[in-house]
Scaffold this motif. Structure first.
Motif, PDB file in Angstrom:
ATOM      1  N   ARG A 199      -8.323  28.345 -12.876  1.00  0.00           N
ATOM      2  CA  ARG A 199      -9.545  27.536 -12.914  1.00  0.00           C
ATOM      3  C   ARG A 199      -9.135  26.080 -12.909  1.00  0.00           C
ATOM      4  NH1 ARG A 199     -13.715  29.354 -17.195  1.00  0.00           N
ATOM      5  NH2 ARG A 199     -15.034  28.324 -15.689  1.00  0.00           N
ATOM      6  N   ARG A 200      -9.942  25.251 -12.288  1.00  0.00           N
ATOM      7  CA  ARG A 200      -9.648  23.826 -12.260  1.00  0.00           C
ATOM      8  C   ARG A 200     -10.875  23.039 -12.712  1.00  0.00           C
ATOM      9  NH1 ARG A 200     -11.895  21.851  -7.702  1.00  0.00           N
ATOM     10  NH2 ARG A 200     -12.410  23.388  -6.136  1.00  0.00           N
ATOM     11  N   VAL A 201     -10.610  21.841 -13.141  1.00  0.00           N
ATOM     12  CA  VAL A 201     -11.663  20.964 -13.648  1.00  0.00           C
ATOM     13  C   VAL A 201     -12.552  20.513 -12.487  1.00  0.00           C
ATOM     14  CG1 VAL A 201     -12.118  18.743 -14.764  1.00  0.00           C
ATOM     15  CG2 VAL A 201     -10.239  20.195 -15.572  1.00  0.00           C
ATOM     16  N   ARG A 202     -13.851  20.575 -12.687  1.00  0.00           N
ATOM     17  CA  ARG A 202     -14.819  20.086 -11.687  1.00  0.00           C
ATOM     18  C   ARG A 202     -14.965  18.585 -11.865  1.00  0.00           C
ATOM     19  NH1 ARG A 202     -19.885  23.396 -10.589  1.00  0.00           N
ATOM     20  NH2 ARG A 202     -20.087  21.587  -9.245  1.00  0.00           N
ATOM     21  N   THR A 203     -14.153  17.856 -11.134  1.00  0.00           N
ATOM     22  CA  THR A 203     -14.090  16.407 -11.290  1.00  0.00           C
ATOM     23  C   THR A 203     -15.413  15.731 -10.965  1.00  0.00           C
ATOM     24  OG1 THR A 203     -11.777  16.599 -10.640  1.00  0.00           O
ATOM     25  CG2 THR A 203     -12.684  14.389 -10.736  1.00  0.00           C
ATOM     26  N   ASP A 204     -16.196  16.290 -10.046  1.00  0.00           N
ATOM     27  CA  ASP A 204     -17.485  15.685  -9.714  1.00  0.00           C
ATOM     28  C   ASP A 204     -18.398  15.658 -10.938  1.00  0.00           C
ATOM     29  OD1 ASP A 204     -17.610  18.498  -9.602  1.00  0.00           O
ATOM     30  OD2 ASP A 204     -19.269  18.491  -8.169  1.00  0.00           O
ATOM     31  N   LEU A 205     -18.515  16.797 -11.601  1.00  0.00           N
ATOM     32  CA  LEU A 205     -19.365  16.857 -12.798  1.00  0.00           C
ATOM     33  C   LEU A 205     -18.733  16.106 -13.965  1.00  0.00           C
ATOM     34  CD1 LEU A 205     -20.604  20.560 -12.665  1.00  0.00           C
ATOM     35  CD2 LEU A 205     -21.821  18.480 -11.982  1.00  0.00           C
ATOM     36  N   LEU A 206     -17.416  16.207 -14.084  1.00  0.00           N
ATOM     37  CA  LEU A 206     -16.733  15.490 -15.159  1.00  0.00           C
ATOM     38  C   LEU A 206     -16.909  13.980 -14.996  1.00  0.00           C
ATOM     39  CD1 LEU A 206     -15.025  15.679 -17.693  1.00  0.00           C
ATOM     40  CD2 LEU A 206     -12.991  15.690 -16.230  1.00  0.00           C
ATOM     41  N   GLY A 207     -16.937  13.504 -13.758  1.00  0.00           N
ATOM     42  CA  GLY A 207     -17.162  12.077 -13.509  1.00  0.00           C
ATOM     43  C   GLY A 207     -18.508  11.609 -14.034  1.00  0.00           C
ATOM     44  N   ILE A 208     -19.532  12.414 -13.813  1.00  0.00           N
ATOM     45  CA  ILE A 208     -20.868  12.082 -14.335  1.00  0.00           C
ATOM     46  C   ILE A 208     -20.831  12.079 -15.861  1.00  0.00           C
ATOM     47  CG2 ILE A 208     -23.260  12.890 -14.519  1.00  0.00           C
ATOM     48  CD1 ILE A 208     -22.826  14.078 -11.628  1.00  0.00           C
ATOM     49  N   TYR A 209     -20.219  13.111 -16.412  1.00  0.00           N
ATOM     50  CA  TYR A 209     -20.120  13.249 -17.871  1.00  0.00           C
ATOM     51  C   TYR A 209     -19.390  12.048 -18.486  1.00  0.00           C
ATOM     52  CZ  TYR A 209     -18.786  15.379 -22.343  1.00  0.00           C
ATOM     53  OH  TYR A 209     -18.602  15.637 -23.674  1.00  0.00           O
ATOM     54  N   GLY A 259     -17.192  14.283 -27.090  1.00  0.00           N
ATOM     55  CA  GLY A 259     -16.622  13.976 -25.778  1.00  0.00           C
ATOM     56  C   GLY A 259     -15.117  14.175 -25.756  1.00  0.00           C
ATOM     57  N   TRP A 260     -14.444  13.684 -26.815  1.00  0.00           N
ATOM     58  CA  TRP A 260     -12.989  13.888 -26.896  1.00  0.00           C
ATOM     59  C   TRP A 260     -12.678  15.385 -26.986  1.00  0.00           C
ATOM     60  CZ3 TRP A 260     -11.675   9.741 -24.968  1.00  0.00           C
ATOM     61  CH2 TRP A 260     -11.859   8.474 -25.519  1.00  0.00           C
ATOM     62  N   ARG A 261     -13.482  16.129 -27.723  1.00  0.00           N
ATOM     63  CA  ARG A 261     -13.246  17.571 -27.858  1.00  0.00           C
ATOM     64  C   ARG A 261     -13.436  18.289 -26.511  1.00  0.00           C
ATOM     65  NH1 ARG A 261     -12.484  19.376 -32.883  1.00  0.00           N
ATOM     66  NH2 ARG A 261     -13.046  17.991 -34.612  1.00  0.00           N
ATOM     67  N   THR A 262     -14.408  17.841 -25.732  1.00  0.00           N
ATOM     68  CA  THR A 262     -14.613  18.407 -24.395  1.00  0.00           C
ATOM     69  C   THR A 262     -13.371  18.175 -23.539  1.00  0.00           C
ATOM     70  OG1 THR A 262     -17.011  18.166 -24.491  1.00  0.00           O
ATOM     71  CG2 THR A 262     -16.010  18.224 -22.290  1.00  0.00           C
ATOM     72  N   LEU A 263     -12.870  16.951 -23.558  1.00  0.00           N
ATOM     73  CA  LEU A 263     -11.665  16.646 -22.780  1.00  0.00           C
ATOM     74  C   LEU A 263     -10.468  17.444 -23.289  1.00  0.00           C
ATOM     75  CD1 LEU A 263     -12.164  12.810 -22.381  1.00  0.00           C
ATOM     76  CD2 LEU A 263     -12.292  14.549 -20.568  1.00  0.00           C
ATOM     77  N   ARG A 264     -10.379  17.625 -24.589  1.00  0.00           N
ATOM     78  CA  ARG A 264      -9.262  18.387 -25.161  1.00  0.00           C
ATOM     79  C   ARG A 264      -9.299  19.833 -24.675  1.00  0.00           C
ATOM     80  NH1 ARG A 264      -5.435  20.814 -26.241  1.00  0.00           N
ATOM     81  NH2 ARG A 264      -4.110  20.680 -28.089  1.00  0.00           N
TER      82      ARG A 264
END
Length: 175
Positions: A13-23, A127-132
């Motif tokens: 699985r990979r990070v969805r950078t498009d959605l992560l960018g909005i977040y 937010g930090w926990r999401t990134l972690r």
């Protein structure tokens, strides 16, 4: 991140950078509000039990915004300046809210500001926990840095809660 269970196919699985960018840009807008509000609170409250902790928190909140920008750079997520500008303007307008006084600050303002800051810092922590949680799937995210940012946010929440409870007693309890 590779997942496997007995008899199951392995998949990555990979990070969805498009959605992560909005977040992340939403969090950056929130960080702009937090920096402005924390600096304003630090300038406005010079009473000894509040002044130094608020000054320290304002500095840390500004540093955390810088950390967020660093994470965004590492991920190749460009900041959306319009979101930051709009949120900064909204924060300044929020200072004009009615507080039951026409020409000076209400004593209740401190309680409200501390509650607002605490909510913002809790959101930052999440937010930090999401990134972690995503760091396991994306090597561009530094797990140790995120752990340190989470710990600092937890400490900031505790500090703000201590200040808030003190302000509640100072402001809302009569002699």
């Amino acid at each position: 991140m590779t997942t496997s269970t007995p008899g199951a196919r392995t998949r990555t699985r990979r990070v969805r950078t498009d959605l992560l960018g909005i977040y992340l840009n939403d969090h950056l807008a929130g960080a702009a509000v937090g920096v402005g509000r924390s600096r304003f609170a630090a300038r406005s409250h010079r009473d000894p039990p509040y002044a130094e902790p608020l000054r320290r928190l304002a500095g840390e909140i500004a540093e955390d915004r810088g950390s967020l920008l660093g994470v965004m750079r590492a991920l190749g997520v460009p900041p959306r300046r319009h979101k930051v500008a709009v949120s900064g303007a909204a924060e300044r307008l929020g200072r004009l809210k009615s507080n039951g006084r026409l020409f000076r600050r209400s004593p209740l303002t401190l309680v409200i500001e501390l509650e607002f800051l605490r909510l913002g810092v809790k959101g930052k922590e999440l937010g930090w926990r999401t990134l972690r949680a995503l760091a396991e799937a994306d090597s561009r995210l530094d797990e140790r840095e995120l752990d340190a940012l989470i710990a600092r946010a937890e400490r900031q929440v505790r500090t703000l809660e201590d200040l808030r409870l003190r302000a509640v007693r100072d402001v809302l309890l009569a002699e």
